[in-house]
Design a protein around this motif. Structure first.
Motif, PDB file in Angstrom:
ATOM      1  N   HIS A 144       0.739  -1.054   0.006  1.00 30.94           N
ATOM      2  CA  HIS A 144       0.177  -0.239   0.349  1.00 30.94           C
ATOM      3  C   HIS A 144       0.602   1.570  -0.138  1.00 30.94           C
ATOM      4  CE1 HIS A 144      -4.102  -1.293   0.344  1.00 30.94           C
ATOM      5  NE2 HIS A 144      -3.625  -2.694   1.261  1.00 30.94           N
ATOM      6  N   SER A 158      -8.397   0.201  -6.658  1.00 29.75           N
ATOM      7  CA  SER A 158      -9.433   0.876  -6.444  1.00 29.75           C
ATOM      8  C   SER A 158      -8.321   2.733  -6.752  1.00 29.75           C
ATOM      9  CB  SER A 158      -9.813   0.806  -4.967  1.00 29.75           C
ATOM     10  OG  SER A 158      -9.958   2.614  -4.876  1.00 29.75           O
ATOM     11  N   SER A 159      -9.342   3.717  -6.990  1.00 28.40           N
ATOM     12  CA  SER A 159      -8.793   4.994  -7.990  1.00 28.40           C
ATOM     13  C   SER A 159      -8.561   5.552  -6.456  1.00 28.40           C
ATOM     14  CB  SER A 159      -9.061   5.730  -8.954  1.00 28.40           C
ATOM     15  OG  SER A 159     -10.661   6.054  -8.192  1.00 28.40           O
ATOM     16  N   THR A 160      -9.156   5.667  -5.600  1.00 25.76           N
ATOM     17  CA  THR A 160      -8.968   5.923  -4.408  1.00 25.76           C
ATOM     18  C   THR A 160      -7.740   5.602  -3.203  1.00 25.76           C
ATOM     19  OG1 THR A 160     -11.008   5.826  -3.694  1.00 25.76           O
ATOM     20  CG2 THR A 160     -10.678   7.454  -3.597  1.00 25.76           C
ATOM     21  N   PRO A 161      -6.915   6.031  -2.745  1.00 33.96           N
ATOM     22  CA  PRO A 161      -6.015   5.651  -1.874  1.00 33.96           C
ATOM     23  C   PRO A 161      -7.042   5.371  -0.393  1.00 33.96           C
ATOM     24  CG  PRO A 161      -5.734   8.251  -1.971  1.00 33.96           C
ATOM     25  CD  PRO A 161      -6.304   7.583  -2.646  1.00 33.96           C
ATOM     26  N   GLU A 214      -0.719   5.265  -0.149  1.00 28.55           N
ATOM     27  CA  GLU A 214      -1.669   6.103  -1.546  1.00 28.55           C
ATOM     28  C   GLU A 214      -1.964   5.072  -2.544  1.00 28.55           C
ATOM     29  OE1 GLU A 214       2.817   5.617  -1.704  1.00 28.55           O
ATOM     30  OE2 GLU A 214       1.984   5.705   0.183  1.00 28.55           O
ATOM     31  N   LYS A 215      -1.680   3.632  -1.847  1.00 29.63           N
ATOM     32  CA  LYS A 215      -2.111   2.176  -2.901  1.00 29.63           C
ATOM     33  C   LYS A 215      -3.614   1.904  -2.667  1.00 29.63           C
ATOM     34  CE  LYS A 215       3.071   1.880  -4.522  1.00 29.63           C
ATOM     35  NZ  LYS A 215       4.074   1.438  -5.115  1.00 29.63           N
TER      36      LYS A 215
END
Length: 103
Positions: free
Chosen positions: A32, A42-45, A37-38
């Protein structure tokens, strides 16, 4: 004497507090990222998400093979199960609070 016992109890419980940063570094950092941030798929952190929802998600990953209480998991995720199987509820709460505090 009572005050000394209370002080000792308070100090010992403070020393035993679980550090969410250390739990994150040991169990989450590799996949992550440094600042959560990963979030694969999903495109959201993960950073900044609601701590309660994070804790429930992490618990669901940990308990997925039990077949009970996996309210959010409709498919198994072996990587997340392996990463979370040893976490206690206290670890999960500390971890969720830490991730939620990241921006």
């Amino acid at each position: 004497m009572k005050n000394m016992i209370m002080l000792a109890l308070l100090l010992s419980s403070a020393l035993m507090a679980i550090d969410g940063v250390k739990v994150y570094e040991q169990h989450c950092l590799m996949c992550h990222g440094v600042s959560a941030e990963k979030a694969p798929g999903s495109s959201t952190p993960l950073a900044g998400r609601d701590a309660t929802r994070l804790a429930l998600e992490i618990k669901a990953y940990r308990d997925q093979s039990d077949g009970v209480g996996c309210y959010t998991k409709d498919k198994l995720n072996a990587i997340m199960e392996e990463s979370t199987y040893a976490l206690t509820t206290d670890h999960i709460v500390a971890l969720a609070k830490y991730i939620s505090s990241l921006r």
